[in-house]
Design a protein around this motif. Structure first.
Motif, PDB file in Angstrom:
ATOM      1  N   UNK A 200       1.210  -1.347  -0.110  1.00  0.00           N
ATOM      2  CA  UNK A 200      -0.148   0.039   0.188  1.00  0.00           C
ATOM      3  C   UNK A 200       0.860   1.347   0.127  1.00  0.00           C
ATOM      4  N   UNK A 201       0.529   2.095  -1.100  1.00  0.00           N
ATOM      5  CA  UNK A 201       1.703   3.257  -1.148  1.00  0.00           C
ATOM      6  C   UNK A 201       1.030   4.261  -1.278  1.00  0.00           C
ATOM      7  N   UNK A 202       1.224   5.727  -0.578  1.00  0.00           N
ATOM      8  CA  UNK A 202       0.499   6.049  -0.818  1.00  0.00           C
ATOM      9  C   UNK A 202       1.236   7.904  -1.424  1.00  0.00           C
ATOM     10  N   UNK A 203       0.805   8.997  -2.547  1.00  0.00           N
ATOM     11  CA  UNK A 203       2.009   9.726  -2.890  1.00  0.00           C
ATOM     12  C   UNK A 203       0.742  11.402  -3.321  1.00  0.00           C
ATOM     13  N   UNK A 204       1.872  11.831  -3.712  1.00  0.00           N
ATOM     14  CA  UNK A 204       1.077  12.842  -4.470  1.00  0.00           C
ATOM     15  C   UNK A 204       1.697  14.115  -5.357  1.00  0.00           C
ATOM     16  N   UNK A 205       1.643  14.072  -6.066  1.00  0.00           N
ATOM     17  CA  UNK A 205       1.983  15.050  -7.146  1.00  0.00           C
ATOM     18  C   UNK A 205       1.454  16.589  -7.721  1.00  0.00           C
ATOM     19  N   UNK A 206       1.575  17.062  -8.601  1.00  0.00           N
ATOM     20  CA  UNK A 206       0.799  18.709  -8.412  1.00  0.00           C
ATOM     21  C   UNK A 206       0.935  18.578 -10.159  1.00  0.00           C
ATOM     22  N   UNK A 207       0.142  18.905 -11.166  1.00  0.00           N
ATOM     23  CA  UNK A 207      -0.362  18.712 -12.679  1.00  0.00           C
ATOM     24  C   UNK A 207       0.769  19.395 -13.075  1.00  0.00           C
ATOM     25  N   UNK A 208       0.554  19.070 -14.588  1.00  0.00           N
ATOM     26  CA  UNK A 208       1.364  20.094 -15.083  1.00  0.00           C
ATOM     27  C   UNK A 208       0.815  20.284 -16.360  1.00  0.00           C
ATOM     28  N   UNK A 209      -1.053  19.536 -16.940  1.00  0.00           N
ATOM     29  CA  UNK A 209      -1.212  19.707 -18.408  1.00  0.00           C
ATOM     30  C   UNK A 209      -0.741  18.946 -19.335  1.00  0.00           C
ATOM     31  N   UNK A 210       0.041  18.203 -19.190  1.00  0.00           N
ATOM     32  CA  UNK A 210       0.514  16.997 -20.026  1.00  0.00           C
ATOM     33  C   UNK A 210      -0.298  15.858 -19.848  1.00  0.00           C
TER      34      UNK A 210
ATOM     35  N   UNK B  96      -8.166  12.461 -26.313  1.00  0.00           N
ATOM     36  CA  UNK B  96      -7.827  11.821 -27.648  1.00  0.00           C
ATOM     37  C   UNK B  96      -7.520  10.638 -27.624  1.00  0.00           C
ATOM     38  N   UNK B  97      -6.753   9.869 -28.386  1.00  0.00           N
ATOM     39  CA  UNK B  97      -6.695   8.351 -28.113  1.00  0.00           C
ATOM     40  C   UNK B  97      -5.008   7.848 -28.330  1.00  0.00           C
ATOM     41  N   UNK B  98      -4.725   9.684 -27.975  1.00  0.00           N
ATOM     42  CA  UNK B  98      -2.902   9.688 -27.969  1.00  0.00           C
ATOM     43  C   UNK B  98      -2.788   9.830 -25.633  1.00  0.00           C
ATOM     44  N   UNK B  99      -3.891  10.508 -25.540  1.00  0.00           N
ATOM     45  CA  UNK B  99      -3.592  10.293 -24.340  1.00  0.00           C
ATOM     46  C   UNK B  99      -3.606   8.832 -23.437  1.00  0.00           C
ATOM     47  N   UNK B 100      -2.855   8.342 -22.052  1.00  0.00           N
ATOM     48  CA  UNK B 100      -2.770   7.174 -21.693  1.00  0.00           C
ATOM     49  C   UNK B 100      -3.503   7.351 -20.475  1.00  0.00           C
TER      50      UNK B 100
ATOM     51  N   UNK C  35      -3.030  11.983 -17.792  1.00  0.00           N
ATOM     52  CA  UNK C  35      -3.472  12.753 -19.410  1.00  0.00           C
ATOM     53  C   UNK C  35      -3.658  13.994 -18.557  1.00  0.00           C
ATOM     54  N   UNK C  36      -3.880  14.888 -19.650  1.00  0.00           N
ATOM     55  CA  UNK C  36      -3.492  16.585 -19.380  1.00  0.00           C
ATOM     56  C   UNK C  36      -5.247  16.261 -18.421  1.00  0.00           C
ATOM     57  N   UNK C  37      -6.432  16.060 -19.031  1.00  0.00           N
ATOM     58  CA  UNK C  37      -7.743  15.477 -18.938  1.00  0.00           C
ATOM     59  C   UNK C  37      -7.910  15.010 -17.790  1.00  0.00           C
ATOM     60  N   UNK C  38      -7.145  14.149 -17.650  1.00  0.00           N
ATOM     61  CA  UNK C  38      -7.772  12.730 -16.578  1.00  0.00           C
ATOM     62  C   UNK C  38      -6.063  13.484 -15.627  1.00  0.00           C
TER      63      UNK C  38
ATOM     64  N   UNK D 148      -3.411  22.036 -14.788  1.00  0.00           N
ATOM     65  CA  UNK D 148      -2.080  22.592 -14.855  1.00  0.00           C
ATOM     66  C   UNK D 148      -1.746  22.875 -12.610  1.00  0.00           C
ATOM     67  N   UNK D 149      -1.276  23.533 -11.830  1.00  0.00           N
ATOM     68  CA  UNK D 149      -1.533  23.113 -10.884  1.00  0.00           C
ATOM     69  C   UNK D 149      -2.538  22.731 -10.145  1.00  0.00           C
ATOM     70  N   UNK D 150      -2.649  22.001 -10.158  1.00  0.00           N
ATOM     71  CA  UNK D 150      -4.054  21.243  -9.133  1.00  0.00           C
ATOM     72  C   UNK D 150      -2.985  19.732  -8.670  1.00  0.00           C
ATOM     73  N   UNK D 151      -3.517  19.821  -7.559  1.00  0.00           N
ATOM     74  CA  UNK D 151      -2.508  19.339  -6.442  1.00  0.00           C
ATOM     75  C   UNK D 151      -3.660  17.757  -6.369  1.00  0.00           C
ATOM     76  N   UNK D 152      -2.832  16.648  -6.070  1.00  0.00           N
ATOM     77  CA  UNK D 152      -3.163  15.401  -6.434  1.00  0.00           C
ATOM     78  C   UNK D 152      -2.742  14.015  -5.405  1.00  0.00           C
ATOM     79  N   UNK D 153      -3.408  13.988  -4.455  1.00  0.00           N
ATOM     80  CA  UNK D 153      -3.474  12.499  -3.901  1.00  0.00           C
ATOM     81  C   UNK D 153      -3.793  11.129  -4.454  1.00  0.00           C
ATOM     82  N   UNK D 154      -2.682   9.926  -3.859  1.00  0.00           N
ATOM     83  CA  UNK D 154      -3.609   8.913  -4.296  1.00  0.00           C
ATOM     84  C   UNK D 154      -2.822   7.647  -3.342  1.00  0.00           C
ATOM     85  N   UNK D 155      -3.892   7.216  -3.692  1.00  0.00           N
ATOM     86  CA  UNK D 155      -4.070   5.922  -2.712  1.00  0.00           C
ATOM     87  C   UNK D 155      -3.608   4.686  -4.016  1.00  0.00           C
ATOM     88  N   UNK D 156      -1.967   3.587  -4.096  1.00  0.00           N
ATOM     89  CA  UNK D 156      -1.920   3.518  -5.109  1.00  0.00           C
ATOM     90  C   UNK D 156      -1.903   1.232  -3.813  1.00  0.00           C
ATOM     91  N   UNK D 157      -2.568   0.843  -3.927  1.00  0.00           N
ATOM     92  CA  UNK D 157      -2.445  -1.062  -3.861  1.00  0.00           C
ATOM     93  C   UNK D 157      -2.159  -2.001  -4.676  1.00  0.00           C
TER      94      UNK D 157
END
Length: 234
Positions: free
Chosen positions: A137-147, A202-206, A217-220, A224-233
């Motif tokens: 179980x891993x938790x973490x965070x990242x800031x969006x960059x619109x890519x 689009x089909x190019x957005x993994x 991806x950009x829309x997923x 930009x500048x959004x803050x995210x937190x994730x939980x991975x199991x």
């Protein structure tokens, strides 16, 4: 004085003369010999016997070795009439119950890999959880960059990932109403979000779980500048 007649090995006879005192001594020696439970045993052997572990009670110190192609130790529990056998056979070690012929064991340590089982079911422990791909179980965070096609590295392949977005340019708590849950398969999404927060893909957005991490991806979940937190199991 007493005279004893004795035949020698060569067939000839010889005569031994003994005093009364000699006869008494001989009688006492014979009586002592008959009363000795360890007859015809040397003094050294008697010392070893005196220090031997008794059949009941006593304590064994030092090491003991049993050499056999399948050596075992039998333990008998007298209150309930149970038997257990500690058996070393080939590369396996087993604890067997009731009789040696049992093939489903309370405990078995298998082969060079030392896989542990109980009644045929593998015992999971910290040494083999990682190889089974579970237990992380891993938790973490990242800031969006619109890519597009941004990979978040975890170091293992998760089975479930939940991402929560706190929102752009805000300091409030993470909102449980705005989240995405990834499924194990990697794919391309047509739309994402809830309510009015729907985005074109689009089909190019993994988007999804992949080996050693997951894609955003950009829309997923990478605005930009959004803050995210994730939980991975895993």
């Amino acid at each position: 004085m007493t005279t004893l007649k004795r035949q020698r090995v060569d067939g000839n006879w010889e005569y031994l003369q003994m005093t009364g005192e000699d006869v008494i001594t001989l009688k006492n020696d014979v009586a002592a010999h008959l009363a000795d439970n360890t007859k015809h045993v040397t003094s050294q052997e008697k010392t070893l016997i005196a220090g031997a572990l008794q059949r009941t009670g006593g304590r064994l110190s030092g090491s003991i070795a049993i050499d056999n192609n399948a050596p075992f130790i039998e333990l008998n529990e007298t209150d309930q009439g149970k038997k257990y056998f500690l058996v070393a056979d080939g590369k396996d070690f087993t604890i067997r119950e009731d009789n040696l012929a049992e093939n489903i064991y309370p405990f078995q340590l298998l082969g060079a890999a030392k896989k542990a089982t109980t009644y045929g079911n593998e015992i999971l422990h910290t040494g083999n959880l990682a190889s089974l791909g579970v237990g992380k179980i891993v938790t973490g965070n990242y800031v969006g960059n619109e890519t597009n096609n941004r990979f978040i590295y975890l170091g293992f392949t998760p089975k479930y990932v939940k991402i929560t977005q706190k929102g752009r340019n805000t300091t409030g708590p993470f909102s449980q109403a705005d989240y995405n849950t990834f499924v194990p398969q990697l794919g391309f999404r047509v739309s994402s979000g809830t309510g009015t927060n729907s985005y074109a893909w689009s089909d190019s957005e993994k988007y999804g779980i992949d080996t050693n991490g997951f894609w955003v991806s950009r829309n997923g979940m990478n605005l930009t500048a959004a803050q995210y937190e994730y939980l991975a199991i895993g």
